[in-house]
Write a protein that holds these residues in place. Structure first.
Motif, mmCIF file in Angstrom:
data_model
loop_
_atom_site.group_PDB
_atom_site.id
_atom_site.type_symbol
_atom_site.label_atom_id
_atom_site.label_comp_id
_atom_site.label_asym_id
_atom_site.label_seq_id
_atom_site.Cartn_x
_atom_site.Cartn_y
_atom_site.Cartn_z
ATOM 1 N N MET A 16 0.823 -1.208 0.000
ATOM 2 C CA MET A 16 0.000 0.000 0.000
ATOM 3 C C MET A 16 0.857 1.257 0.000
ATOM 4 O O MET A 16 0.589 2.212 -0.723
ATOM 5 C CB MET A 16 -0.943 -0.015 1.211
ATOM 6 N N LEU A 17 1.910 1.249 0.822
ATOM 7 C CA LEU A 17 2.770 2.430 0.912
ATOM 8 C C LEU A 17 3.495 2.701 -0.395
ATOM 9 O O LEU A 17 3.672 3.848 -0.795
ATOM 10 C CB LEU A 17 3.790 2.246 2.040
ATOM 11 N N SER A 18 3.926 1.635 -1.056
ATOM 12 C CA SER A 18 4.659 1.796 -2.317
ATOM 13 C C SER A 18 3.732 1.952 -3.518
ATOM 14 O O SER A 18 4.208 2.104 -4.639
ATOM 15 C CB SER A 18 5.573 0.586 -2.534
ATOM 16 N N ARG A 19 2.429 1.889 -3.247
ATOM 17 C CA ARG A 19 1.413 2.005 -4.298
ATOM 18 C C ARG A 19 1.541 0.905 -5.359
ATOM 19 O O ARG A 19 1.171 1.107 -6.520
ATOM 20 C CB ARG A 19 1.457 3.389 -4.952
ATOM 21 N N LYS A 20 2.066 -0.241 -4.952
ATOM 22 C CA LYS A 20 2.107 -1.381 -5.854
ATOM 23 C C LYS A 20 0.711 -1.955 -6.058
ATOM 24 O O LYS A 20 0.401 -2.532 -7.095
ATOM 25 C CB LYS A 20 3.029 -2.474 -5.281
ATOM 26 N N LEU A 21 -0.111 -1.814 -5.018
ATOM 27 C CA LEU A 21 -1.493 -2.286 -5.072
ATOM 28 C C LEU A 21 -2.412 -1.232 -4.472
ATOM 29 O O LEU A 21 -2.035 -0.594 -3.478
ATOM 30 C CB LEU A 21 -1.663 -3.584 -4.283
ATOM 31 N N PRO A 22 -3.618 -1.025 -5.034
ATOM 32 C CA PRO A 22 -4.598 -0.166 -4.368
ATOM 33 C C PRO A 22 -4.942 -0.742 -2.997
ATOM 34 O O PRO A 22 -4.851 -1.955 -2.782
ATOM 35 C CB PRO A 22 -5.816 -0.213 -5.306
ATOM 36 N N THR A 23 -5.320 0.128 -2.074
ATOM 37 C CA THR A 23 -5.572 -0.304 -0.699
ATOM 38 C C THR A 23 -6.581 -1.442 -0.619
ATOM 39 O O THR A 23 -6.363 -2.428 0.081
ATOM 40 C CB THR A 23 -6.070 0.893 0.138
ATOM 41 N N ALA A 24 -7.683 -1.320 -1.349
ATOM 42 C CA ALA A 24 -8.722 -2.360 -1.285
ATOM 43 C C ALA A 24 -8.180 -3.705 -1.752
ATOM 44 O O ALA A 24 -8.443 -4.750 -1.133
ATOM 45 C CB ALA A 24 -9.932 -1.947 -2.121
ATOM 46 N N PHE A 25 -7.423 -3.716 -2.835
ATOM 47 C CA PHE A 25 -6.880 -4.968 -3.358
ATOM 48 C C PHE A 25 -5.881 -5.575 -2.378
ATOM 49 O O PHE A 25 -5.845 -6.793 -2.171
ATOM 50 C CB PHE A 25 -6.213 -4.740 -4.713
ATOM 51 N N ALA A 26 -5.052 -4.719 -1.773
ATOM 52 C CA ALA A 26 -4.070 -5.210 -0.804
ATOM 53 C C ALA A 26 -4.763 -5.828 0.402
ATOM 54 O O ALA A 26 -4.326 -6.863 0.924
ATOM 55 C CB ALA A 26 -3.156 -4.065 -0.368
ATOM 56 N N LEU A 27 -5.856 -5.214 0.853
ATOM 57 C CA LEU A 27 -6.580 -5.743 2.012
ATOM 58 C C LEU A 27 -7.213 -7.100 1.705
ATOM 59 O O LEU A 27 -7.202 -8.000 2.548
ATOM 60 C CB LEU A 27 -7.657 -4.750 2.456
#
Length: 426
Positions: A16-27
């Protein structure tokens, strides 16, 4: 196994911090990975498919509906000119007195913040409010921060937030309301202090020093002009019903929509306006709804028996029980709710809150105090939050500049929230 789950959480935060994945997808990815690590079956009872994905997705359904209705009401306030009229009247009343104008815009932002949060609230208050403050000499950073601090004053009374904490932490709405009322004075004092101190400490800057911000009002709004005075009560209606009459949240928000519609729209135009603003509300509500679906899955995953059993000894070992240590530790950890950090309640923080409750480390009300206090910081100072980015960019400064100026004030709000939590619930 607990260490593995913590590593999964760390990888998710990094993504999430590196913006590799959107927050929702990372969760969602974290939820599935945690369930697998906790030994959950693929399907059936306490499983990845049926418990985490199927039951977790609609876990916060009532919150999603409340967010949609709040966005609908916000869209109605915007289209009918109610929000812009309130801001314009306050600016006219303040005249060329910078502090009065800033305090007036702060009050309007707080009122709008009780209806809807995030970028829509900042835009409704800021499109007119920020240029007006800059024009009378309020520094750019202070102008942007005033909008955000004002919204934060309204957040303790934002009905969708009540519903979110109620659903996520398995508390009743009256329980949530009781703590949010206690948090409100800290937010109010910090916001007023911010305006008074920052506007005077930095001094008045001449309007000619700034590049004028164009409000670019739509032709529809230009034709509408000011909304009727009785329509300006629209943002107050849901709050009065929910807080004063203890009406349920969704009916309160619906009543606000109907009042705003009736007081601003001719009968023959009501149908079109209802549909137009509802569809607009869907557009505004879509991102937070997607996030709440993912948060529901994460909550379902961390509440699995295997996850609770694995995490309980680790979390209990680092969770302070002494009230004074509790306040000190969680106050020092405030920066971890910024930049989508691990204590951000709209990210991994929701999962941590679920673990604290499921493992019975803290009472649910104490977890509410922690989450709500951190939320006050995130909503104002996080350079990745939409309202902070919009306000800063519209004022012509960077989100990081706004963070530096506002963080000391909202940090004290969090400190106050933790102190109340420790004194009341530990």
């Amino acid at each position: 196994m607990g260490v593995v789950i913590l590593l999964i959480m760390a990888v998710g935060v990094a993504a999430m911090l590196s913006r590799k994945l959107p927050t929702a997808f990372a969760l969602v990815g974290m939820a599935v990975a945690i369930a697998v690590a906790a030994g959950a079956a693929f399907s059936g009872e306490e499983s990845v498919l049926d418990t985490v994905l199927q039951e977790g997705a609609p876990m916060l359904a009532s919150t999603m509906i409340a967010v949609l209705l709040g966005s609908w009401l916000g869209k109605l306030l915007d289209e009918t000119g109610v929000a812009s009229t309130i801001v314009r009247k306050i600016v006219e009343f303040g005249g060329d007195r910078p502090t009065v104008v800033a305090l007036g815009v702060l009050g309007v932002s707080a009122l709008i913040g009780t209806v809807t949060g995030s970028a829509p609230a900042a835009m409704m208050a800021g499109i007119i409010g920020i240029p007006a403050m800059i024009a009378v000499g309020i520094p750019k950073v202070t102008a942007a921060g005033t909008i955000l601090m004002g919204i934060a004053v309204g957040v303790p009374f934002e009905l969708p937030i009540w519903q979110f904490f109620s659903s996520a932490l398995d508390l009743s709405v009256p329980q949530v309301r009781s703590f949010m009322v206690k948090l409100f004075p800290f937010a109010l004092v910090a916001a007023v202090g911010y305006v008074l101190i920052e506007s005077r400490r930095r001094g008045v800057e001449h309007a000619w020093a700034f590049k004028p911000a164009s409000t670019k009002p739509s032709s529809r709004r230009e034709r509408l002009g000011d909304a009727p005075w009785y329509a300006l009560l629209t943002p107050v209606v849901p709050l009065v019903l929910a807080l004063g009459f203890e009406l349920a949240i969704i009916p309160s928000l619906l009543a606000g929509v109907l009042y705003g519609l009736v007081t601003t729209t001719r009968p023959r135009d009501m149908n079109k306006r209802l549909l137009r603003t509802l569809y607009g509300g869907f557009e505004v509500a879509a991102p937070p709804i997607a996030l709440f679906i993912a948060i529901g899955m994460l909550l379902a995953a961390v509440q699995l028996p295997g996850a609770v059993q694995a995490l309980e000894p680790l979390v209990k070992a680092v969770s302070p029980q002494n009230p004074i240590v509790f306040v000190l530790v969680f106050t020092l950890l405030v920066p971890l709710c910024l930049y989508r950090g691990p204590l951000n309640i709209y990210g991994l923080g929701a999962g941590i809150a679920g673990v604290l409750i499921a493992a019975q480390i803290y009472p649910a009300m104490a977890v509410l105090g922690i989450a709500a206090s951190y939320n006050q910081v995130f909503g104002v100072s996080d350079p990745t939050s939409t309202q902070t980015v919009w306000s800063a960019q519209y004022a012509g400064v960077s989100p990081q500049q706004v963070m530096v100026r506002t963080l000391p004030y909202v940090w004290t709000v969090a400190l106050g929230g933790f102190a109340v939590t420790a004194a009341t619930y530990l």
